[in-house]
Design an enzyme around this catalytic site. Structure first.
Site, mmCIF file in Angstrom:
data_model
loop_
_atom_site.group_PDB
_atom_site.id
_atom_site.type_symbol
_atom_site.label_atom_id
_atom_site.label_comp_id
_atom_site.label_asym_id
_atom_site.label_seq_id
_atom_site.Cartn_x
_atom_site.Cartn_y
_atom_site.Cartn_z
ATOM 1 N N ALA A 54 5.467 5.675 9.346
ATOM 2 C CA ALA A 54 4.276 5.330 8.583
ATOM 3 C C ALA A 54 4.584 5.521 7.113
ATOM 4 C CB ALA A 54 3.114 6.224 8.993
ATOM 5 N N LYS A 55 3.728 4.933 6.288
ATOM 6 C CA LYS A 55 3.988 5.000 4.852
ATOM 7 C C LYS A 55 3.957 6.432 4.335
ATOM 8 C CE LYS A 55 3.166 0.253 3.792
ATOM 9 N NZ LYS A 55 2.223 -0.820 3.753
ATOM 10 N N ARG A 56 3.309 7.324 5.117
ATOM 11 C CA ARG A 56 3.255 8.716 4.652
ATOM 12 C C ARG A 56 4.584 9.448 4.895
ATOM 13 N NH1 ARG A 56 0.157 7.998 9.017
ATOM 14 N NH2 ARG A 56 1.024 8.912 10.895
ATOM 15 N N THR A 74 0.830 -1.207 0.000
ATOM 16 C CA THR A 74 0.000 0.000 0.000
ATOM 17 C C THR A 74 0.863 1.255 0.000
ATOM 18 O OG1 THR A 74 -0.096 -0.108 2.401
ATOM 19 C CG2 THR A 74 -1.927 -1.088 1.207
#
Ligand code: GLU
Length: 284
Positions: free
Chosen positions: A256-258, A19
């Site tokens: 986090a991926k952000r 993701t």
């Protein structure tokens, strides 16, 4: 904490969801997984947990292979992509449905939340619903209403009898942990248009792939209660678990991926080497 040397064959897995790009927190987790396998002379399999088709993207999956290769982490055997195996998960759902353990829940998210607020013992995260009558269910299906397949905790308790109270798992270095499925209430195992949830797919695959050890972040510790319940209901073995501490940033927050700057890809471009990444994660 070392893994038991007497273990005949350790099998564990790294199971990222494509993701977003892997970040340094994933690298930390991967190092835990591979170190455990190396220590015990065991295997790591790679599983791509891409059931959330709205968020998963092929370029993120390709990047996983690239990043793991860059880190020098090699897995054993073929890759299991969950999106290629929806039929497997549907079979589990069917088996649970045939035993009356799951039901269609037509409540919206908002309705579920307000139900939780009105729970007799005060607000909790747990929603307990109940199956509708056949007539009402069929009418709603005909109207095309959306629904979730929920695992009925009440029915699961009936099915397992006294075993329910003994559910738990062995956490490496900490010993026996009692499972607490009550904290979750009736969890969603699939939806009308989404053939499986994380809980169902991951627990099925852990059994199918004969995992002896599950090594993953402590953010998933609570979910293990649900996984243990599913294992008991499906007659699947419960592996040994180790939930490792999460890598935190300089503000004490988890990656986090952000956090774009901390993706392995961005760090690679900035000149970091695999050895630098290892060092930054505190892995040996
Ligand atoms: N796919 C999950 C994730 O990326 C991990 C699942 C697991 O290790 O059980 O967070």
């Amino acid at each position: 904490m070392g893994l038991s040397g007497a273990m005949a064959q350790l099998r564990t897995r790294f199971a990222p969801s494509p993701t977003g790009y892997l970040h340094i927190g994933h690298a930390a987790s991967a190092f835990h997984v591979w170190a455990a396998a190396q220590e015990a002379g065991g295997d790591v399999v790679l599983r791509i947990e891409d059931i959330d088709q709205t968020r998963c993207r092929p370029e993120f999956e390709d990047a996983i292979y690239e990043d793991l290769a860059w880190l020098g982490l090699e897995w054993t055997g073929g890759i299991r992509r969950q999106s290629n195996h929806y039929e497997d998960y549907a079979k589990v759902l069917d088996a649970l449905a045939a035993r009356g353990l799951v039901y269609r829940c037509f409540r919206t998210r908002k309705e579920v939340l307000s139900e939780i607020d009105r729970a007799p013992h005060g607000a909790s995260a747990a929603f307990i619903g109940e199956p509708l009558s056949n007539d009402e269910e069929n009418a709603r299906i005909r109207r095309g209403e959306a629904y979730a397949w929920r695992l009925s905790l009440t029915r699961a308790k009936d099915a397992l009898g006294p075993t329910f109270e003994t559910l738990g798992f062995s956490e490496e270095g900490k010993g026996w942990q009692e499972a607490d499925p009550d904290a979750f209430g009736d969890v969603v195992l699939a939806r009308k248009d989404i053939p499986t949830s994380y809980h169902l797919a991951t627990t099925h695959d852990d059994a199918l792939q004969a995992m002896t050890h599950i090594i993953r972040g402590e953010d998933l510790f609570a979910s293990t209660s649900i996984h243990v319940l599913l294992q008991a209901l499906m007659g699947w073995p419960t592996p040994i678990y180790r939930h490792h501490d999460l890598l935190l940033d300089e503000h004490g927050k988890r990656f986090a991926k952000r956090d774009k700057s901390r993706t392995l890809r961005a760090m690679r471009e900035d000149g970091f080497t695999p050895a630098n990444i290892r060092h930054l994660t505190g892995a040996k």
